[in-house]
Design a protein around this motif. Structure first.
Motif, PDB file in Angstrom:
ATOM      1  N   ARG A  57       0.794  -1.232   0.163  1.00 23.60           N
ATOM      2  CA  ARG A  57      -0.037   0.013   0.078  1.00 23.60           C
ATOM      3  C   ARG A  57       0.927   1.100   0.215  1.00 23.60           C
ATOM      4  O   ARG A  57       1.984   1.190  -0.012  1.00 23.60           O
ATOM      5  N   ASP A  58       0.176   2.405  -0.042  1.00 26.19           N
ATOM      6  CA  ASP A  58       1.044   3.817  -0.116  1.00 26.19           C
ATOM      7  C   ASP A  58       2.030   3.499   1.390  1.00 26.19           C
ATOM      8  O   ASP A  58       1.898   3.426   2.301  1.00 26.19           O
ATOM      9  N   LYS A  60       3.544   5.959   2.668  1.00 28.76           N
ATOM     10  CA  LYS A  60       3.268   6.798   3.693  1.00 28.76           C
ATOM     11  C   LYS A  60       1.993   6.408   4.851  1.00 28.76           C
ATOM     12  O   LYS A  60       2.029   6.643   6.114  1.00 28.76           O
ATOM     13  N   LYS A  61       1.396   5.032   4.393  1.00 27.36           N
ATOM     14  CA  LYS A  61       0.600   4.528   5.461  1.00 27.36           C
ATOM     15  C   LYS A  61       0.992   3.479   5.914  1.00 27.36           C
ATOM     16  O   LYS A  61       0.289   2.912   6.718  1.00 27.36           O
ATOM     17  N   GLU A 137      -3.476   9.227  -6.577  1.00 29.80           N
ATOM     18  CA  GLU A 137      -3.412   8.609  -5.110  1.00 29.80           C
ATOM     19  C   GLU A 137      -3.228   7.094  -5.799  1.00 29.80           C
ATOM     20  O   GLU A 137      -3.884   6.139  -5.031  1.00 29.80           O
ATOM     21  N   ASP A 140      -2.200   3.952  -3.551  1.00 31.73           N
ATOM     22  CA  ASP A 140      -3.248   3.161  -2.984  1.00 31.73           C
ATOM     23  C   ASP A 140      -4.227   2.139  -3.824  1.00 31.73           C
ATOM     24  O   ASP A 140      -5.172   1.588  -3.395  1.00 31.73           O
ATOM     25  N   SER A 146       2.490   0.968  -5.430  1.00 29.49           N
ATOM     26  CA  SER A 146       2.625   0.887  -4.008  1.00 29.49           C
ATOM     27  C   SER A 146       4.005   0.241  -3.920  1.00 29.49           C
ATOM     28  O   SER A 146       4.641   0.643  -2.908  1.00 29.49           O
TER      29      SER A 146
END
Length: 228
Positions: A57-58, A60-61, A137, A140, A146
């Motif tokens: 996933r991203d 940053k997450k 985006e 994600d 990702s």
């Protein structure tokens, strides 16, 4: 043993894919667009359809620990991957938007397998010899993006830790070059070091007037995806 089927495009509608099943798809993302120091990194990844990687996933997450755990898996299981960068000198010379686009192009061109389409995180694409499609985006929505986000982020973090060894007074190992209160305080106290981006206003403000006046201010408002 049957391979578990994975939806590599969880955020995209199947009837709106910008590619066909015959395409070789690579995901592309950057890291380090916003910091005041160091290079901007980009990565490109072509995932292997028979080697799914859980937890993409991203970046940053994800926690730093999770990113560090996923990065070697991506490198081991992906069909192809590459990481590239643009230096702080290049950023000051051509501006951060163009430097980011150049780093992305370098990453795609360094892939050992030639893709037919590059899916780019954000709303802009670099100029390349293959088709490009920006996806807002996308980090994600597309697992390959990702994966690229994770490789770019972990590579840049490692580079800033290495820069901390050269310039420990700035605390690069803690803020990774971003304009935190700590970084700005150290910048005012010590002035800019050789790897600071002199075209960025907070750095330019610490330079002698005679030097700062020779630097053309860059517009930092470009929106081609969240800063990573």
């Amino acid at each position: 043993m049957r391979t578990k089927k994975v939806n590599f495009y969880p955020g995209l509608k199947k009837n709106a894919y910008p590619f066909t099943l015959d395409d070789i798809v690579c995901g592309v993302d950057e890291a380090g667009r916003g910091p005041l120091a160091g290079p901007v990194f980009a990565a490109a990844v072509i995932l292997h359809p028979d080697r799914p990687i859980e937890g993409l996933r991203d970046s940053k997450k994800l926690t730093a620990e999770k990113r560090e755990a996923l990065a070697p898996q991506i490198k081991e299981y992906a069909l192809a991957w590459a990481i590239a960068e643009c230096s702080h000198e290049e950023i000051d010379s051509i501006n951060i938007l163009q430097a980011t686009m150049l780093a992305m192009r370098r990453a795609v061109e360094a892939l050992s397998t030639i893709p037919t389409i590059a899916l780019i995180d954000g709303n802009r694409s670099p100029v390349m010899q293959i088709r490009c499609h920006p996806i807002i985006e996308g980090d994600d929505k597309v697992h390959a993006i990702s994966a690229a986000s994770i490789l770019a982020k972990t590579a840049r973090d490692a580079a800033l830790v290495a820069l901390h060894e050269l310039y420990p007074q700035y605390g690069f190992d803690q803020h990774k070059g971003y304009g935190t209160a700590m970084h700005l305080e150290r910048l005012r106290e010590h002035g800019a070091c050789p790897v600071h981006r002199r075209s960025f206003a907070p750095v330019r403000a610490t330079l002698p007037v005679s030097v700062a006046n020779t630097i053309v201010g860059m517009d930092m408002s470009f929106d081609f995806g969240e800063a990573a």
